[in-house]
Design a protein around this motif. Sequence first.
Motif, short mmCIF file in Angstrom:
data_model
loop_
_atom_site.label_atom_id
_atom_site.label_comp_id
_atom_site.label_asym_id
_atom_site.label_seq_id
_atom_site.Cartn_x
_atom_site.Cartn_y
_atom_site.Cartn_z
N ALA A 239 0.87 -1.01 -0.08
CA ALA A 239 0.06 -0.20 0.07
C ALA A 239 0.90 1.25 -0.03
CB ALA A 239 -0.89 -0.07 1.17
N ILE A 240 1.94 1.31 0.81
CA ILE A 240 2.81 2.56 0.85
C ILE A 240 3.72 2.64 -0.37
CG2 ILE A 240 2.62 2.60 3.44
CD1 ILE A 240 5.41 1.84 3.56
N ALA A 241 4.15 1.56 -1.09
CA ALA A 241 4.93 1.47 -2.08
C ALA A 241 4.50 2.35 -3.38
CB ALA A 241 5.21 0.10 -2.69
N GLY A 242 3.39 2.85 -3.60
CA GLY A 242 2.93 3.55 -4.50
C GLY A 242 2.85 5.13 -4.05
N ASN A 243 2.98 5.26 -2.78
CA ASN A 243 2.48 6.56 -2.26
C ASN A 243 3.64 7.35 -2.65
OD1 ASN A 243 2.29 8.73 -0.39
ND2 ASN A 243 1.01 7.60 0.98
N PRO A 244 3.28 8.76 -3.21
CA PRO A 244 4.30 9.71 -3.55
C PRO A 244 4.89 10.42 -2.47
CG PRO A 244 1.91 10.12 -4.65
CD PRO A 244 1.69 9.12 -3.32
N SER A 245 4.65 10.28 -1.11
CA SER A 245 5.43 10.61 -0.10
C SER A 245 6.43 9.99 0.48
CB SER A 245 4.48 11.35 0.87
OG SER A 245 3.78 10.27 1.57
N LEU A 246 6.76 8.69 -0.08
CA LEU A 246 7.70 7.71 0.36
C LEU A 246 8.86 8.62 0.40
CD1 LEU A 246 6.90 4.95 1.56
CD2 LEU A 246 7.72 3.91 -0.49
N PRO A 247 9.70 8.42 1.61
CA PRO A 247 11.12 8.88 1.35
C PRO A 247 12.08 7.88 0.46
CG PRO A 247 10.39 8.46 3.69
CD PRO A 247 9.48 7.83 2.89
N ALA A 248 13.10 8.63 -0.05
CA ALA A 248 13.86 8.03 -1.09
C ALA A 248 14.51 6.74 -0.63
CB ALA A 248 14.83 9.18 -1.76
N ASP A 249 14.96 6.59 0.76
CA ASP A 249 15.77 5.37 1.14
C ASP A 249 14.66 4.16 1.23
OD1 ASP A 249 14.45 7.14 3.48
OD2 ASP A 249 15.33 5.45 4.70
N VAL A 250 13.38 4.51 1.53
CA VAL A 250 12.41 3.59 1.51
C VAL A 250 12.34 3.02 0.43
CG1 VAL A 250 10.19 2.93 2.47
CG2 VAL A 250 11.50 4.41 3.95
N VAL A 251 12.02 3.58 -0.80
CA VAL A 251 11.91 3.35 -2.00
C VAL A 251 13.23 2.42 -2.44
CG1 VAL A 251 11.94 3.94 -4.69
CG2 VAL A 251 10.70 5.60 -2.84
N VAL A 252 14.35 2.64 -2.14
CA VAL A 252 15.44 1.82 -2.21
C VAL A 252 15.20 0.44 -1.54
CG1 VAL A 252 17.84 1.48 -2.04
CG2 VAL A 252 17.03 3.56 -2.76
N LEU A 253 14.82 0.73 -0.32
CA LEU A 253 14.76 -0.56 0.46
C LEU A 253 13.44 -1.47 -0.08
CD1 LEU A 253 15.04 -2.34 3.27
CD2 LEU A 253 13.18 -0.85 4.16
#
Length: 499
Positions: A239-253
């Motif tokens: 659910a959060i993986a597509g959220n635009p506000s996700l921090p860059a380091d979490v995108v990498v994770l």
Amino acid sequence: MPTPEDIWADADLPARRLAGVALNPSSPDDVLLRLLADGPEAVRMVLCRDRILPDAVVEAVLQHPDTRTRSFFARNPHADPAQRARLVDDPEWFVRAHLVQPPRLPHGGPHRPLPDETVVRMLSTYDNDTLDHSLYQQISPGLRRAMPTHPVAEVRALGVGEWGLLTAGTRAALLADPDDEVRDRAERHARLEDPAWVERALPDRPCHARWDLLMNQALSRTVVDGVLTAPVSEGERAAIAGNPSLPADVVVLLATDPDPEVRAKIAGRADLGPAERRALAVDPDPEVRLTLSVHPELTEEERAAIDYAIPVNDYFDVLPGRPSVPRDPQDVRRDATSGHPFLRRRAAQDQFLPPDLMERLAADDDLGVRVLLAQHHPDAPGPLLLRSFLEYEGPGRAHLTTRPNFPTAGLSAFADHADPEVRALAARDPHTAPATVERLTRDPDPAVRAALARHPNLPPLRLSELLDDEELAHAAAANPALGSEVMHQLLATRGHRDT
């Protein structure tokens, strides 16, 4: 209160004959006006809902004393929206409520908008019990764009819903709006952009509100870390993986998450870094690779190097709410000339596609590209429309026959086709031989029988026989070859026939 389906099911054979006369394109105004004044409810329903009406009949419908009759016209997809709009101030709630709801289109496709002034009148005078979210489908693109700054407060209140597309200046004006409802709606949208407020409002149990906040609204680091370490329910990482506000380091994770659904959501993010794109391009999951293959930052060479597979069971229906303003021409050309079918399909849905690209995509080797072009482009050529109808069997197929350039000549050649929907095309050919028309009124498929029963080349003897057929009397009475003498006899006998 009986539904339209109930009304039709209760109609007897004489009523169904009269309903066919009501649909007959050769019926003169005086016949239609008699049916409107004296016909049973099933006849008035068909007359007011299922055809284009002459102006004189429209005037009579609008003044008709029966509420249900006026409501049938409010739902007429064939009528000019400006004609339907004249019911905007109907004294009966039942009629106004049906005007709010978009008419049911017999073959799909986008709805024609009501006049802007009619929509404004609805929004400013109808109560919440009458208004319905489906009204949005009948609002013109121009009015939708103007809503956030419209002089009428009720219209601005609906326009707040476009919050994510509004400029900072427009947002500020809505937050300071003199109308309480407009201001309240704007404040609610603004709060959703405050991670601290979202954190306080986030329910601690699985529910729709929690999912909406996790997927779409601004998330604090505390909320993100909570989902990563102690999710309330399964699937929250996706659910959060597509959220635009996700921090860059979490995108990498999450790009290396063990769940392929999570990785697929990450693969679709525009802010995905080069290293993550390279890793996901060779992901073991085919859905992840397919999602990554259309990433806007990839070159054509990088796309071509990805091992992706295009689904073979896709549907190519008409998509409502297409952009009302042209996309960047360079972006459209890039998509139209891409080696990736999904990008070419995106270009094919652009109604502003220039002629050279339309010609190119009309010859594309991908079925989806061709069908989507046929479904959406106003100038789609006849050969493309027919080819698409013959090759595509999914939802929205029938809509192709409503396109302006769909051919009629030569369709009788399909009278013996194995597909009944293709055989029925013979009903559209004005030159289908009478013997072929008669034969197809005995076709195994009921839709083919009904379509050919309305063909003007149907031999008179067979047409007369079908007027006494329980199944096809309705279609036969709608045949334009039906003589005016027969029409008036049916009127005089209230649909009965001499035996």
